[in-house]
Scaffold this active site. Structure first.
Site, PDB file in Angstrom:
ATOM      1  N   ASN A 122       0.805  -1.075   0.097  1.00 10.02           N
ATOM      2  CA  ASN A 122      -0.229  -0.189  -0.062  1.00 10.02           C
ATOM      3  C   ASN A 122       0.920   1.387   0.177  1.00 10.02           C
ATOM      4  OD1 ASN A 122       0.677  -0.154   2.640  1.00 10.02           O
ATOM      5  ND2 ASN A 122      -1.115  -0.865   3.538  1.00 10.02           N
ATOM      6  N   ARG A 261       3.022   6.195  12.085  1.00  5.32           N
ATOM      7  CA  ARG A 261       2.067   5.658  12.967  1.00  5.32           C
ATOM      8  C   ARG A 261       2.144   6.934  14.086  1.00  5.32           C
ATOM      9  NH1 ARG A 261       0.843   2.350  10.455  1.00  5.32           N
ATOM     10  NH2 ARG A 261       1.270   0.080  10.448  1.00  5.32           N
ATOM     11  N   GLN A 290      -5.977   3.003  18.583  1.00  9.84           N
ATOM     12  CA  GLN A 290      -6.970   2.814  17.212  1.00  9.84           C
ATOM     13  C   GLN A 290      -7.904   1.982  17.769  1.00  9.84           C
ATOM     14  OE1 GLN A 290      -4.115   4.095  13.471  1.00  9.84           O
ATOM     15  NE2 GLN A 290      -5.251   2.395  13.480  1.00  9.84           N
ATOM     16  N   HIS A 314      -7.892   5.879  10.058  1.00  8.19           N
ATOM     17  CA  HIS A 314      -6.832   4.960   9.462  1.00  8.19           C
ATOM     18  C   HIS A 314      -7.260   4.447   8.185  1.00  8.19           C
ATOM     19  CE1 HIS A 314      -2.926   2.523  10.266  1.00  8.19           C
ATOM     20  NE2 HIS A 314      -3.157   2.837   9.051  1.00  8.19           N
TER      21      HIS A 314
HETATM   22  P1  NAP Z   1      10.298   1.305   4.531  1.00  7.33           P
HETATM   23  O1  NAP Z   1      10.298   0.866   3.085  1.00  7.33           O
HETATM   24  O2  NAP Z   1      10.684   0.342   5.380  1.00  7.33           O
HETATM   25  O3  NAP Z   1      10.834   2.654   4.828  1.00  7.33           O
HETATM   26  C1  NAP Z   1      11.090   3.009   6.202  1.00  7.33           C
HETATM   27  C2  NAP Z   1      12.418   4.049   6.217  1.00  7.33           C
HETATM   28  O4  NAP Z   1      12.418   4.608   7.412  1.00  7.33           O
HETATM   29  C3  NAP Z   1      13.562   3.019   6.022  1.00  7.33           C
HETATM   30  O5  NAP Z   1      14.467   3.979   5.036  1.00  7.33           O
HETATM   31  C4  NAP Z   1      14.216   3.005   7.358  1.00  7.33           C
HETATM   32  O6  NAP Z   1      15.396   2.737   7.338  1.00  7.33           O
HETATM   33  C5  NAP Z   1      13.828   4.510   7.989  1.00  7.33           C
HETATM   34  N1  NAP Z   1      13.916   4.658   9.250  1.00  7.33           N
HETATM   35  C6  NAP Z   1      13.691   3.722  10.356  1.00  7.33           C
HETATM   36  N2  NAP Z   1      13.767   4.361  11.621  1.00  7.33           N
HETATM   37  C7  NAP Z   1      14.151   5.553  11.388  1.00  7.33           C
HETATM   38  C8  NAP Z   1      14.577   6.870  12.108  1.00  7.33           C
HETATM   39  N3  NAP Z   1      14.512   6.621  13.372  1.00  7.33           N
HETATM   40  N4  NAP Z   1      14.677   8.012  11.515  1.00  7.33           N
HETATM   41  C9  NAP Z   1      14.868   8.033  10.176  1.00  7.33           C
HETATM   42  N5  NAP Z   1      14.338   7.095   9.400  1.00  7.33           N
HETATM   43  C10 NAP Z   1      14.242   5.835   9.855  1.00  7.33           C
HETATM   44  O7  NAP Z   1       8.693   1.491   5.090  1.00  7.33           O
HETATM   45  P2  NAP Z   1       7.371   1.832   4.231  1.00  7.33           P
HETATM   46  O8  NAP Z   1       6.821   0.924   3.555  1.00  7.33           O
HETATM   47  O9  NAP Z   1       7.943   3.401   3.576  1.00  7.33           O
HETATM   48  O10 NAP Z   1       6.449   2.423   5.332  1.00  7.33           O
HETATM   49  C11 NAP Z   1       6.855   3.199   6.326  1.00  7.33           C
HETATM   50  C12 NAP Z   1       5.769   3.232   7.547  1.00  7.33           C
HETATM   51  O11 NAP Z   1       4.693   3.649   7.053  1.00  7.33           O
HETATM   52  C13 NAP Z   1       5.470   1.696   8.023  1.00  7.33           C
HETATM   53  O12 NAP Z   1       6.615   1.139   8.933  1.00  7.33           O
HETATM   54  C14 NAP Z   1       4.149   1.957   8.483  1.00  7.33           C
HETATM   55  O13 NAP Z   1       4.368   2.271   9.920  1.00  7.33           O
HETATM   56  C15 NAP Z   1       3.650   3.153   8.072  1.00  7.33           C
HETATM   57  N6  NAP Z   1       2.351   2.693   6.847  1.00  7.33           N
HETATM   58  C16 NAP Z   1       1.207   3.576   7.141  1.00  7.33           C
HETATM   59  C17 NAP Z   1       0.300   3.155   6.466  1.00  7.33           C
HETATM   60  C18 NAP Z   1      -1.231   3.792   6.713  1.00  7.33           C
HETATM   61  O14 NAP Z   1      -1.929   3.363   6.112  1.00  7.33           O
HETATM   62  N7  NAP Z   1      -1.144   4.837   7.374  1.00  7.33           N
HETATM   63  C19 NAP Z   1       0.409   2.110   5.204  1.00  7.33           C
HETATM   64  C20 NAP Z   1       1.730   1.527   5.210  1.00  7.33           C
HETATM   65  C21 NAP Z   1       2.601   1.927   5.873  1.00  7.33           C
HETATM   66  P3  NAP Z   1      15.861   1.454   7.696  1.00  7.33           P
HETATM   67  O15 NAP Z   1      15.484   0.675   6.615  1.00  7.33           O
HETATM   68  O16 NAP Z   1      17.386   1.350   7.828  1.00  7.33           O
HETATM   69  O17 NAP Z   1      15.541   0.676   8.893  1.00  7.33           O
END
Ligand code: NAP
Length: 356
Positions: A122, A261, A290, A314
């Site tokens: 997503n 989150r 939530q 959400h």
């Molecule tokens: P992703 O591809 O894993 O990207 C997350 C990025 O954040 C990675 O580059 C990660 O680095 C980095 N990161 C981790 N800890 C950090 C910190 N303390 N400071 C700065 N950067 C940091 O994940 P994504 O698919 O983009 O999704 C991100 C988040 O969005 C998910 O974990 C989820 O909580 C949220 N989400 C929300 C929805 C919604 O419906 N609202 C849907 C999908 C996802 P590393 O890989 O080196 O750890």
């Protein structure tokens, strides 16, 4: 084999719209398939419930002997260490979506319970929502629409807090799948600069493609941004990251968008920053609890001009398109599990050997 899925109730909407797959009613579209597998896997049982809270909930009753638990971040079944200790048969938790922070991952490692999610399912849905939220705040859309619904027409009351995105500095905390796509989608808006704060630097060609510059210190990063968007996972290092101290380092009147989150931001500090005008706007769809309680301050908080609130339930990652993808991804993870095949590495949060 008992498969327990904790989904949200869709009620009449789910009856009328079968593509609402992530609901109790439509069961991710896998109930018949699971039943048919039941002939091969004797004793397969699928309990689906949105009744997820407390010791008498379906969640806790069925968890005791479930081998597979499917949850979604939209209506999270919180899998605590205590619950995992009661779930003697539990072998695999599947998040139908992205983000498994509702599962105690350290406890999953200790109990050798696999945790998988449908990585990438997503990310476009959320990135589009972030762009919408940024524009909604910067252009002061919500108060303008509310004015129209009220029957009023006073352009100056809206225009005094409406801006163009062009020429602004936009920064993402986390430049992974979603954060990257947000900046990619913003390229045609001619922002002054795109910044990112992440552990690792992107390869130069990827940075250039989204016109982004990395800032290594978070305080320096926020102090340069007109718009901050949060796209990092919730973990020990990000819980409460955006607190009173960090908010005081933001540019006065900045906009903050968080679809990652809710608990990454301190609830009261954000409400206070919006009320004082330190933040001009806050938008997103994720909450520290939530469903959010009716009196949650983020439902009604406003900036000094009576706007700046772009909160929704959400749903950014659960569009009908996203539901099709995460339902298919859940089925594929289950197929791999049933057949004893390796899972897609990108989907593995905790592996079968207890590795994170
Ligand atoms: P992703 O591809 O894993 O990207 C997350 C990025 O954040 C990675 O580059 C990660 O680095 C980095 N990161 C981790 N800890 C950090 C910190 N303390 N400071 C700065 N950067 C940091 O994940 P994504 O698919 O983009 O999704 C991100 C988040 O969005 C998910 O974990 C989820 O909580 C949220 N989400 C929300 C929805 C919604 O419906 N609202 C849907 C999908 C996802 P590393 O890989 O080196 O750890």
């Amino acid at each position: 084999m008992k498969v327990l899925a904790i989904l949200y109730n869709g009620f009449n909407a789910a009856v009328k719209e079968p593509r609402l797959l992530g609901t109790v009613e439509n069961k991710l579209g896998i109930d018949k398939w699971l039943a048919s597998r039941g002939h091969e896997f004797i004793g397969t049982f699928c309990a689906v419930s949105s009744d997820k809270e407390g010791p008498n909930s379906d969640f806790e009753k069925h968890l005791v002997d479930a081998e597979v638990v499917i949850t979604t971040p939209f209506h999270p079944g919180y899998l605590t260490r205590e619950l995992m200790e009661k779930a003697k048969n539990l072998k695999i938790c599947i998040t139908a979506g992205v983000g498994s922070d509702h599962i105690d991952l350290n406890a999953a490692v200790d109990h050798k319970i696999q945790v998988l999610e449908v990585t990438g399912s997503n990310v476009v849905s959320v990135a589009e929502h972030v762009v919408m939220n940024i524009l909604t705040l910067v252009r002061n859309f919500v108060p303008a629409h509310e004015m129209i619904e009220r029957g009023d027409w006073q352009v100056s009351d809206i225009a005094r807090n409406a801006f163009d995105l062009e020429g602004k500095v936009v920064g993402t905390i986390g430049a992974g799948r979603i954060g990257y796509r947000v900046l990619q989608r913003l390229v045609p808006f001619d922002c002054k600069e795109h910044l990112y704060y992440d552990y690792a630097k992107l390869p130069v060609e990827r940075e250039q493609a989204i016109k982004a510059r990395r800032v290594e210190d978070i305080e320096e990063f926020v102090s340069q941004c007109d718009v901050v968007t949060v796209n990092a996972p919730l973990h020990e290092g990000t819980r409460g990251l955006i607190n009173e101290k960090l908010l005081s380092k933001f540019k006065p009147g900045a906009w903050l968008v968080n679809t990652a989150r809710g608990a990454i931001c301190d609830t009261d500090a954000v409400a206070a920053a919006l009320t004082s005008g330190q933040l001009r706007g806050y938008a997103g769809d994720v909450w520290n609890v939530q469903p959010a309680p009716k009196d949650h301050p983020w439902r009604t908080m406003k900036n000094p001009l009576g706007g700046g609130n772009g909160m929704t339930p959400h749903y950014s990652g659960t569009t009908l398109d996203a539901q099709a993808r995460y339902a298919a991804g859940t089925k594929s993870i289950l197929e791999n599990y049933f057949e004893g095949r390796e899972q897609e590495p990108a989907n593995v949060i905790v592996g079968h050997d207890g590795q994170r």
